[in-house]
Design a protein around this motif. Structure first.
Motif, PDB file in Angstrom:
ATOM      1  N   VAL A  22       0.846  -1.199   0.000  1.00 18.76           N
ATOM      2  CA  VAL A  22       0.000   0.000   0.000  1.00 18.76           C
ATOM      3  C   VAL A  22       0.880   1.246   0.000  1.00 18.76           C
ATOM      4  CG1 VAL A  22      -1.685   1.308   1.348  1.00 18.76           C
ATOM      5  CG2 VAL A  22      -1.949  -1.167   1.081  1.00 18.76           C
ATOM      6  N   ARG A  23       1.939   1.240   0.803  1.00 23.73           N
ATOM      7  CA  ARG A  23       2.833   2.392   0.856  1.00 23.73           C
ATOM      8  C   ARG A  23       3.503   2.626  -0.498  1.00 23.73           C
ATOM      9  NH1 ARG A  23       8.471   2.334   3.785  1.00 23.73           N
ATOM     10  NH2 ARG A  23       8.616   0.883   2.073  1.00 23.73           N
ATOM     11  N   ASN A  24       3.948   1.571  -1.167  1.00 20.53           N
ATOM     12  CA  ASN A  24       4.577   1.705  -2.470  1.00 20.53           C
ATOM     13  C   ASN A  24       3.590   2.232  -3.515  1.00 20.53           C
ATOM     14  OD1 ASN A  24       7.038   0.848  -1.535  1.00 20.53           O
ATOM     15  ND2 ASN A  24       6.747  -1.286  -2.173  1.00 20.53           N
ATOM     16  N   LEU A  25       2.374   1.764  -3.489  1.00 20.52           N
ATOM     17  CA  LEU A  25       1.351   2.259  -4.416  1.00 20.52           C
ATOM     18  C   LEU A  25       1.060   3.742  -4.188  1.00 20.52           C
ATOM     19  CD1 LEU A  25      -1.181  -0.722  -4.578  1.00 20.52           C
ATOM     20  CD2 LEU A  25       0.414   0.039  -6.346  1.00 20.52           C
ATOM     21  N   ILE A  26       0.998   4.148  -2.924  1.00 15.74           N
ATOM     22  CA  ILE A  26       0.752   5.561  -2.606  1.00 15.74           C
ATOM     23  C   ILE A  26       1.915   6.418  -3.105  1.00 15.74           C
ATOM     24  CG2 ILE A  26       0.571   7.212  -0.706  1.00 15.74           C
ATOM     25  CD1 ILE A  26      -1.097   5.106   0.782  1.00 15.74           C
ATOM     26  N   VAL A  27       3.136   5.937  -2.936  1.00 15.28           N
ATOM     27  CA  VAL A  27       4.309   6.678  -3.412  1.00 15.28           C
ATOM     28  C   VAL A  27       4.286   6.790  -4.939  1.00 15.28           C
ATOM     29  CG1 VAL A  27       6.831   6.579  -3.631  1.00 15.28           C
ATOM     30  CG2 VAL A  27       5.744   6.151  -1.429  1.00 15.28           C
ATOM     31  N   ILE A  28       3.961   5.727  -5.619  1.00 12.79           N
ATOM     32  CA  ILE A  28       3.904   5.744  -7.089  1.00 12.79           C
ATOM     33  C   ILE A  28       2.832   6.715  -7.578  1.00 12.79           C
ATOM     34  CG2 ILE A  28       3.312   4.348  -9.117  1.00 12.79           C
ATOM     35  CD1 ILE A  28       4.713   1.997  -7.710  1.00 12.79           C
TER      36      ILE A  28
END
Length: 86
Positions: A10-16
């Protein structure tokens, strides 16, 4: 070693997604300015090239008209006047 879990995903998706929107926002700000500069530079180069071509044409024209030897006129036969016959 870290395991890929749901919070990391979820954190990686938010960053992307955040990076995508930041790039999109910056592109809207800076692309018109960059495009204007590119068009101005292309216009300037086109004008310089046109001036150089005009200068070369004028130089060639001036040197060809200043020749010292007279032009020869070639006569290719004589003029014949035809009359219409009924």
């Amino acid at each position: 070693m870290q395991e890929a879990g749901l919070p990391t995903l979820v954190r990686n998706l938010i960053v992307i997604v955040a990076i995508y929107y930041i790039v999109k926002f910056l592109a809207r700000l800076f692309l018109p300015v960059i495009a204007k500069k590119v068009v101005e530079k292309a216009t300037q180069q086109f004008q310089e090239q046109a001036q150089q071509q005009n200068q070369q044409y004028q130089d060639n024209f001036n040197t060809s008209t200043k020749s010292d030897k007279p032009r020869e006129t070639k006569k290719v036969g004589e003029y014949i006047d035809y009359e219409e016959v009924d």
